[in-house]
Design a protein around this motif. Sequence first.
Motif, PDB file in Angstrom:
ATOM      1  N   PHE A  72       0.872  -1.189   0.000  1.00  0.00           N
ATOM      2  CA  PHE A  72       0.000   0.000   0.000  1.00  0.00           C
ATOM      3  C   PHE A  72       0.900   1.227   0.000  1.00  0.00           C
ATOM      4  O   PHE A  72       1.841   1.317   0.798  1.00  0.00           O
ATOM      5  N   ILE A  73       0.624   2.155  -0.898  1.00  0.00           N
ATOM      6  CA  ILE A  73       1.386   3.396  -0.978  1.00  0.00           C
ATOM      7  C   ILE A  73       0.408   4.554  -0.902  1.00  0.00           C
ATOM      8  O   ILE A  73      -0.531   4.641  -1.698  1.00  0.00           O
ATOM      9  N   LYS A  74       0.621   5.466   0.066  1.00  0.00           N
ATOM     10  CA  LYS A  74      -0.216   6.658   0.209  1.00  0.00           C
ATOM     11  C   LYS A  74       0.629   7.881  -0.100  1.00  0.00           C
ATOM     12  O   LYS A  74       1.730   8.032   0.425  1.00  0.00           O
ATOM     13  N   ILE A  75       0.084   8.743  -0.956  1.00  0.00           N
ATOM     14  CA  ILE A  75       0.797   9.945  -1.371  1.00  0.00           C
ATOM     15  C   ILE A  75      -0.127  11.142  -1.175  1.00  0.00           C
ATOM     16  O   ILE A  75      -1.273  11.130  -1.630  1.00  0.00           O
ATOM     17  N   ASP A  76       0.374  12.172  -0.511  1.00  0.00           N
ATOM     18  CA  ASP A  76      -0.356  13.433  -0.356  1.00  0.00           C
ATOM     19  C   ASP A  76       0.690  14.537  -0.359  1.00  0.00           C
ATOM     20  O   ASP A  76       1.224  14.904   0.685  1.00  0.00           O
ATOM     21  N   THR A  77       1.019  15.035  -1.544  1.00  0.00           N
ATOM     22  CA  THR A  77       2.133  15.968  -1.687  1.00  0.00           C
ATOM     23  C   THR A  77       1.722  17.277  -2.354  1.00  0.00           C
ATOM     24  O   THR A  77       2.567  17.972  -2.919  1.00  0.00           O
ATOM     25  N   ASP A  78       0.446  17.610  -2.306  1.00  0.00           N
ATOM     26  CA  ASP A  78      -0.057  18.900  -2.794  1.00  0.00           C
ATOM     27  C   ASP A  78       0.464  19.270  -4.174  1.00  0.00           C
ATOM     28  O   ASP A  78       1.142  20.279  -4.362  1.00  0.00           O
ATOM     29  N   GLY A  79       0.134  18.433  -5.163  1.00  0.00           N
ATOM     30  CA  GLY A  79       0.462  18.733  -6.552  1.00  0.00           C
ATOM     31  C   GLY A  79       1.648  17.976  -7.094  1.00  0.00           C
ATOM     32  O   GLY A  79       1.868  17.941  -8.301  1.00  0.00           O
ATOM     33  N   PHE A  80       2.433  17.337  -6.218  1.00  0.00           N
ATOM     34  CA  PHE A  80       3.592  16.572  -6.668  1.00  0.00           C
ATOM     35  C   PHE A  80       3.271  15.067  -6.743  1.00  0.00           C
ATOM     36  O   PHE A  80       4.149  14.266  -7.017  1.00  0.00           O
ATOM     37  N   ASP A  81       2.018  14.705  -6.506  1.00  0.00           N
ATOM     38  CA  ASP A  81       1.618  13.301  -6.460  1.00  0.00           C
ATOM     39  C   ASP A  81       1.969  12.553  -7.748  1.00  0.00           C
ATOM     40  O   ASP A  81       2.451  11.424  -7.707  1.00  0.00           O
ATOM     41  N   PHE A  82       1.741  13.178  -8.911  1.00  0.00           N
ATOM     42  CA  PHE A  82       2.027  12.506 -10.179  1.00  0.00           C
ATOM     43  C   PHE A  82       3.524  12.272 -10.344  1.00  0.00           C
ATOM     44  O   PHE A  82       3.937  11.245 -10.861  1.00  0.00           O
ATOM     45  N   LYS A  83       4.343  13.208  -9.902  1.00  0.00           N
ATOM     46  CA  LYS A  83       5.797  13.035  -9.982  1.00  0.00           C
ATOM     47  C   LYS A  83       6.232  11.846  -9.120  1.00  0.00           C
ATOM     48  O   LYS A  83       7.075  11.044  -9.524  1.00  0.00           O
ATOM     49  N   VAL A  84       5.658  11.731  -7.934  1.00  0.00           N
ATOM     50  CA  VAL A  84       5.985  10.610  -7.052  1.00  0.00           C
ATOM     51  C   VAL A  84       5.529   9.296  -7.693  1.00  0.00           C
ATOM     52  O   VAL A  84       6.280   8.313  -7.710  1.00  0.00           O
ATOM     53  N   LEU A  85       4.337   9.279  -8.256  1.00  0.00           N
ATOM     54  CA  LEU A  85       3.848   8.063  -8.917  1.00  0.00           C
ATOM     55  C   LEU A  85       4.737   7.681 -10.101  1.00  0.00           C
ATOM     56  O   LEU A  85       5.067   6.504 -10.278  1.00  0.00           O
ATOM     57  N   ARG A  86       5.135   8.660 -10.899  1.00  0.00           N
ATOM     58  CA  ARG A  86       6.016   8.363 -12.043  1.00  0.00           C
ATOM     59  C   ARG A  86       7.385   7.861 -11.573  1.00  0.00           C
ATOM     60  O   ARG A  86       8.058   7.138 -12.291  1.00  0.00           O
ATOM     61  N   SER A  87       7.779   8.221 -10.363  1.00  0.00           N
ATOM     62  CA  SER A  87       9.077   7.790  -9.840  1.00  0.00           C
ATOM     63  C   SER A  87       9.032   6.356  -9.312  1.00  0.00           C
ATOM     64  O   SER A  87      10.054   5.831  -8.874  1.00  0.00           O
ATOM     65  N   ALA A  88       7.875   5.723  -9.358  1.00  0.00           N
ATOM     66  CA  ALA A  88       7.703   4.398  -8.764  1.00  0.00           C
ATOM     67  C   ALA A  88       7.311   3.336  -9.793  1.00  0.00           C
ATOM     68  O   ALA A  88       6.742   2.308  -9.430  1.00  0.00           O
ATOM     69  N   THR A  89       7.628   3.536 -11.049  1.00  0.00           N
ATOM     70  CA  THR A  89       7.203   2.608 -12.101  1.00  0.00           C
ATOM     71  C   THR A  89       7.645   1.177 -11.810  1.00  0.00           C
ATOM     72  O   THR A  89       6.840   0.245 -11.882  1.00  0.00           O
ATOM     73  N   HIS A  90       8.903   0.979 -11.478  1.00  0.00           N
ATOM     74  CA  HIS A  90       9.396  -0.378 -11.198  1.00  0.00           C
ATOM     75  C   HIS A  90       8.683  -0.971  -9.980  1.00  0.00           C
ATOM     76  O   HIS A  90       8.276  -2.138  -9.995  1.00  0.00           O
ATOM     77  N   THR A  91       8.526  -0.179  -8.945  1.00  0.00           N
ATOM     78  CA  THR A  91       7.845  -0.631  -7.733  1.00  0.00           C
ATOM     79  C   THR A  91       6.414  -1.054  -8.042  1.00  0.00           C
ATOM     80  O   THR A  91       5.957  -2.118  -7.605  1.00  0.00           O
ATOM     81  N   LEU A  92       5.705  -0.243  -8.823  1.00  0.00           N
ATOM     82  CA  LEU A  92       4.311  -0.552  -9.138  1.00  0.00           C
ATOM     83  C   LEU A  92       4.191  -1.790 -10.019  1.00  0.00           C
ATOM     84  O   LEU A  92       3.278  -2.597  -9.844  1.00  0.00           O
ATOM     85  N   GLN A  93       5.123  -1.950 -10.963  1.00  0.00           N
ATOM     86  CA  GLN A  93       5.117  -3.148 -11.807  1.00  0.00           C
ATOM     87  C   GLN A  93       5.420  -4.404 -10.997  1.00  0.00           C
ATOM     88  O   GLN A  93       4.836  -5.448 -11.223  1.00  0.00           O
ATOM     89  N   THR A  94       6.331  -4.279 -10.055  1.00  0.00           N
ATOM     90  CA  THR A  94       6.782  -5.434  -9.286  1.00  0.00           C
ATOM     91  C   THR A  94       5.811  -5.829  -8.180  1.00  0.00           C
ATOM     92  O   THR A  94       5.461  -7.000  -8.039  1.00  0.00           O
ATOM     93  N   TYR A  95       5.368  -4.863  -7.376  1.00  0.00           N
ATOM     94  CA  TYR A  95       4.593  -5.178  -6.175  1.00  0.00           C
ATOM     95  C   TYR A  95       3.089  -4.984  -6.340  1.00  0.00           C
ATOM     96  O   TYR A  95       2.327  -5.452  -5.510  1.00  0.00           O
ATOM     97  N   LYS A  96       2.676  -4.261  -7.372  1.00  0.00           N
ATOM     98  CA  LYS A  96       1.248  -4.041  -7.649  1.00  0.00           C
ATOM     99  C   LYS A  96       0.528  -3.500  -6.418  1.00  0.00           C
ATOM    100  O   LYS A  96      -0.598  -3.874  -6.104  1.00  0.00           O
ATOM    101  N   SER A  97       1.202  -2.603  -5.718  1.00  0.00           N
ATOM    102  CA  SER A  97       0.705  -2.016  -4.477  1.00  0.00           C
ATOM    103  C   SER A  97      -0.602  -1.262  -4.721  1.00  0.00           C
ATOM    104  O   SER A  97      -0.766  -0.618  -5.753  1.00  0.00           O
ATOM    105  N   ALA A  98      -1.496  -1.317  -3.756  1.00  0.00           N
ATOM    106  CA  ALA A  98      -2.661  -0.431  -3.797  1.00  0.00           C
ATOM    107  C   ALA A  98      -2.145   0.996  -3.627  1.00  0.00           C
ATOM    108  O   ALA A  98      -1.192   1.238  -2.873  1.00  0.00           O
ATOM    109  N   LEU A  99      -2.747   1.931  -4.336  1.00  0.00           N
ATOM    110  CA  LEU A  99      -2.300   3.326  -4.308  1.00  0.00           C
ATOM    111  C   LEU A  99      -3.409   4.213  -3.781  1.00  0.00           C
ATOM    112  O   LEU A  99      -4.573   4.063  -4.166  1.00  0.00           O
ATOM    113  N   PHE A 100      -3.052   5.149  -2.932  1.00  0.00           N
ATOM    114  CA  PHE A 100      -4.003   6.151  -2.451  1.00  0.00           C
ATOM    115  C   PHE A 100      -3.310   7.494  -2.596  1.00  0.00           C
ATOM    116  O   PHE A 100      -2.272   7.731  -1.981  1.00  0.00           O
TER     117      PHE A 100
END
Length: 188
Positions: A72-100
């Motif tokens: 599970f990955i929770k992101i609340d960065t006031d407008g930088f959320d997409f940058k954080v998500l784009r920085s986690a491509t390998h993590t998301l492909q590998t672990y398929k974490s739920a995202l909030f």
Amino acid sequence: MGRLLGGGDTPKLLIENSFITDTQDSYTITRYDGSAKLQHLANPTDSKDSPQNLTFHTLDSLIAKHHFSPNFIKIDTDGFDFKVLRSATHTLQTYKSALFFEWDLFFLQAQNENPTSIFDSLKSLGYAQLLIFDNFGNLLIVLDSGDIPNLTLLLDYTRKSNKHIYYYDVLALHKDTPLDAWECAKLF
């Protein structure tokens, strides 16, 4: 970023004091007239994190550094959320974490982000279902991550709602997760 660790004398929580963005690099901050300016460092290997020199990391690099397997990955960065998500491509492909994450039209526009661009990226990574909540925590709708027309309508509502809804929170579920968006929706 924090993580819980288990057992014995092992710390229960590890805090990583770091800036996370979609490009791992080093910058120097110059303050002038009460504001700050970021400048790319010509030789990042000479840089050490200090009040003036900062290293920006990707979420992938921090996950790898700490040998962490997030579900599970929770992101609340006031407008930088997409940058954080784009920085986690390998993590998301590998672990398929739920995202909030927070989805705020005005903060995203301030970062020159296309406010629906992340959904195509998430869909390509296998994130098929979205639960969309208003800024009060109320579940509004369950959508397919590729439903850009309805996602755009939701954004238009924040623009026209006289500030009744400022932003949305999004729970994105991978197609291979045992969680089903409609089953989750019943809980709300």
